[in-house]
Design an enzyme around this catalytic site. Structure first.
Site, PDB file in Angstrom:
ATOM      1  N   LYS A 176      -0.656   0.488  -1.440  1.00  0.00           N
ATOM      2  CA  LYS A 176      -0.030  -0.414  -0.488  1.00  0.00           C
ATOM      3  C   LYS A 176      -0.437   0.305   1.253  1.00  0.00           C
ATOM      4  O   LYS A 176       0.234   1.091   1.693  1.00  0.00           O
ATOM      5  CB  LYS A 176       0.831  -0.761  -0.742  1.00  0.00           C
ATOM      6  CG  LYS A 176       1.748  -2.278  -0.747  1.00  0.00           C
ATOM      7  CD  LYS A 176       1.874  -2.442   0.983  1.00  0.00           C
ATOM      8  CE  LYS A 176       3.256  -1.778   1.222  1.00  0.00           C
ATOM      9  NZ  LYS A 176       2.748  -2.730   3.504  1.00  0.00           N
ATOM     10  N   GLU A 251       6.587  12.018   1.515  1.00  0.00           N
ATOM     11  CA  GLU A 251       6.310  12.466   2.751  1.00  0.00           C
ATOM     12  C   GLU A 251       7.070  11.957   3.846  1.00  0.00           C
ATOM     13  O   GLU A 251       6.904  10.665   3.800  1.00  0.00           O
ATOM     14  CB  GLU A 251       5.177  12.925   2.912  1.00  0.00           C
ATOM     15  CG  GLU A 251       4.112  13.204   2.355  1.00  0.00           C
ATOM     16  CD  GLU A 251       4.108  14.731   1.988  1.00  0.00           C
ATOM     17  OE1 GLU A 251       4.663  15.609   2.766  1.00  0.00           O
ATOM     18  OE2 GLU A 251       3.408  15.980   1.021  1.00  0.00           O
ATOM     19  N   CYS A 285       4.435  12.932  11.965  1.00  0.00           N
ATOM     20  CA  CYS A 285       5.554  13.285  11.635  1.00  0.00           C
ATOM     21  C   CYS A 285       5.889  15.439  11.729  1.00  0.00           C
ATOM     22  O   CYS A 285       6.890  15.200  11.480  1.00  0.00           O
ATOM     23  CB  CYS A 285       5.575  13.272   9.633  1.00  0.00           C
ATOM     24  SG  CYS A 285       3.734  13.862   9.324  1.00  0.00           S
ATOM     25  N   GLU A 383      14.358  12.056  15.022  1.00  0.00           N
ATOM     26  CA  GLU A 383      13.034  11.424  15.293  1.00  0.00           C
ATOM     27  C   GLU A 383      12.890  10.411  16.279  1.00  0.00           C
ATOM     28  O   GLU A 383      13.216   9.441  15.974  1.00  0.00           O
ATOM     29  CB  GLU A 383      12.317  11.596  13.874  1.00  0.00           C
ATOM     30  CG  GLU A 383      11.406  11.208  13.535  1.00  0.00           C
ATOM     31  CD  GLU A 383      10.548  10.975  12.452  1.00  0.00           C
ATOM     32  OE1 GLU A 383      10.649  10.998  11.425  1.00  0.00           O
ATOM     33  OE2 GLU A 383       9.250  11.763  12.008  1.00  0.00           O
TER      34      GLU A 383
END
Ligand code: NAD
Length: 489
Positions: A176, A251, A285, A383
């Site tokens: 996906k 992750e 990331c 973040e």
């Protein structure tokens, strides 16, 4: 470009006819529509993958045979690399050279796991037992039907990190992709089809995460979910998977520190920090989003960084010479600008960057350097996932390590110093899954990738990536004639 879904080896139009627009983030032009799968397609794809796993040839092939398919997929990506790279850049915005780099890495990932698939053949571990009446061995087997849910920052590469090891292990899969960047993931279906992959082994469903993503995660016939994306969605996937004890690997995000000691080569520090935070528009990331500089070097390094950041060529990723493209979509653009505004409200200073108004259309943010933020400010803690770096001075090594580790994240960390012993000491003190010494961000298919703390669970890449898709079975044989019969004693 595909506008259908790949289920059981067939390209199928979405049952309810739903589509999603594909928008070029540099021009805001809608240049395509992809299919948006729903719950029914999720169910059909899981059934196809289940059948391919339970009764099809794939898990029963030798590793060497599976490796042949993986190498054909790698070659299929390489054969179409220039075309796929342009597609990736139009879809995601990143500079073309970076797309080419990602796609070459994606092909390399399939080759790497082809080698590991071959090594699985005959991989049987004999276990030494204290009790000589028995002999035991451990064998590793594919764990079943896996779902891969991936983000938009490295569309085909993040998909490959999951699809390649899953197929190498003998699992079947439903991929996906992120709703904003599905084009190259769908082309992977075309490439897999041309490679002759048996039907149902790889199924690809574009569509909304909250609809088809959630339906896949909730499906009882799925054995494993491999997810890369944000913490809140990761947490939701973990909760949903708990219901029927699905295997998961996550992750998630990061807020990765880079400690620069005063004895560092300043030009190298500038180069690695710039790469660490402005590569892929900072939508990485593991991005170098917090820089800690030993006090005597702080002002000089800051000045050099500002000087270099202002020189970065901003433009359409398709244009030669572009180093920084647009952010991936309007939502991400608005989010990053909100973070910058909030940083200023909370007392930070913008040393350079912020909103970029050089073009009428598109989602642009200039390379941004923030200073003077408080340790509890959002800019330092959260973040941002854009080209925004926070930089602050430190006095002692202990203070730098404390500040680096004082985060709910633990994905990556970096240290630079001319003193090797100090680098090793700091590297071992970092609470992070990936540590770089005298550099930041280089990523290798052979080495483990993943986070401590809220940056995730499990490791991808290398042999660790393959372990995600294998179960370990103990087989024990009685080899003695001695009576066992405990009830006679
Ligand atoms: P996201 O969590 O919004 O989406 C990721 C994927 O999850 C997409 O495919 C989305 O459609 C799907 N999704 C959304 N809701 C879902 C649901 N309810 N059920 C199932 N699937 C669902 O993240 P994003 O904005 O695409 O990516 C940015 C995030 O990804 C950042 O936090 C970044 O740090 C993280 N990231 C981590 C790594 C890593 O290796 N650790 C790599 C890249 C990105």
């Amino acid at each position: 470009m595909q506008n259908k879904l790949f289920i059981d080896g067939q390209w199928i139009a979405p049952i309810e006819g739903n589509t999603l627009p594909v928008i070029d983030p540099a021009t805001e032009e809608i240049f395509h529509h992809i299919a948006a799968a729903g719950v029914a397609e999720a169910d059909a794809a899981v059934k196809a993958a289940r059948e391919a796993f339970d009764n099809g040839p794939w898990p029963r092939l030798s590793g060497k045979e599976r490796a042949g398919y993986l190498r054909a997929i790698a070659q299929g990506i390489r054969d179409r690399l220039p075309e796929l790279a342009r597609m990736e850049t139009r879809d995601n915005g990143k500079p073309l050279a970076e797309s080419e780099w990602d796609l070459a890495d994606a092909a390399g990932c399939f080759d790497f796991y082809a080698d590991l698939a071959e090594e699985l053949d005959g991989e049987i571990e004999t276990i030494k037992l204290a009790d000589a009446r028995f002999v035991s061995k451990a064998v590793r087997e594919p764990l079943g039907v896996a779902v891969a849910i991936v983000p938009w920052n490295y569309p085909l590469l993040m998909a490959s990190w999951k699809v390649a090891p899953a197929l190498a292990a003998g699992c079947t899969m439903i991929l996906k992709p992120a709703e904003t960047t599905s084009l190259t993931a769908l082309e992977l279906g075309v490439i897999a089809e041309a490679a002759g992959l048996p039907k149902g082994v790889l199924n690809i469903l574009s569509g909304k995460g909250s609809v088809v993503g959630q339906a896949l995660v909730d499906h009882p016939a799925v054995d494993k979910v491999a997810f890369t994306g944000s913490g809140p969605v990761g947490s939701r996937i973990m909760a949903a998977s708990a219901r029927d004890i699905k295997r998961i690997s996550l992750e998630l995000g990061g807020k990765s520190p880079f400690i620069v000691f005063a004895d560092s080569d300043i030009e190298k520090a500038v180069e690695w920090i710039m790469f660490g935070i402005f590569w892929n528009q900072g939508q990485v990331c593991s991005a170098t989003s917090r820089v800690l500089v030993e006090a005597p070097l702080y002002l000089t390094l800051l000045e050099r960084l500002v000087e270099e950041a202002k020189k970065i060529t901003i433009g359409n990723g398709l244009d030669a010479g572009t180093l920084l493209g647009p952010l991936v979509n309007e939502g991400q653009y608005a989010d990053v600008l909100r973070h910058i505004d909030r940083a200023v409200e909370q007392g930070a200073t913008i040393a350079c960057g912020g909103r970029y108004d050089g073009f009428d259309k598109g989602f642009w943010v200039a390379p941004t350097i923030l200073t003077g933020m408080a340790l509890d400010s959002d800019a330092w803690v959260e973040e941002i996932f854009g080209p925004v770096v926070c930089i602050r001075p430190f006095e002692t090594e202990a203070e730098a390590i404390h500040l680096a580790n004082d985060s709910r994240f633990g994905l990556a960390a970096a240290v630079m110093s001319a003193d090797d012993a100090r680098c090793e000491r700091v590297a071992s003190a970092f609470r992070a899954g990936i540590v770089w010494i005298n550099c930041s961000q280089p990523t290798f298919t052979e080495a483990p990738w993943g986070g401590y703390k809220q940056s995730g669970i499990g490791r991808e890449l290398g042999r660790w990536g393959l372990d995600n898709y294998l179960e370990t079975k103990q087989i024990t044989r009685l080899v003695s004639d001695e009576p066992w019969a405990w009830y006679l004693k």
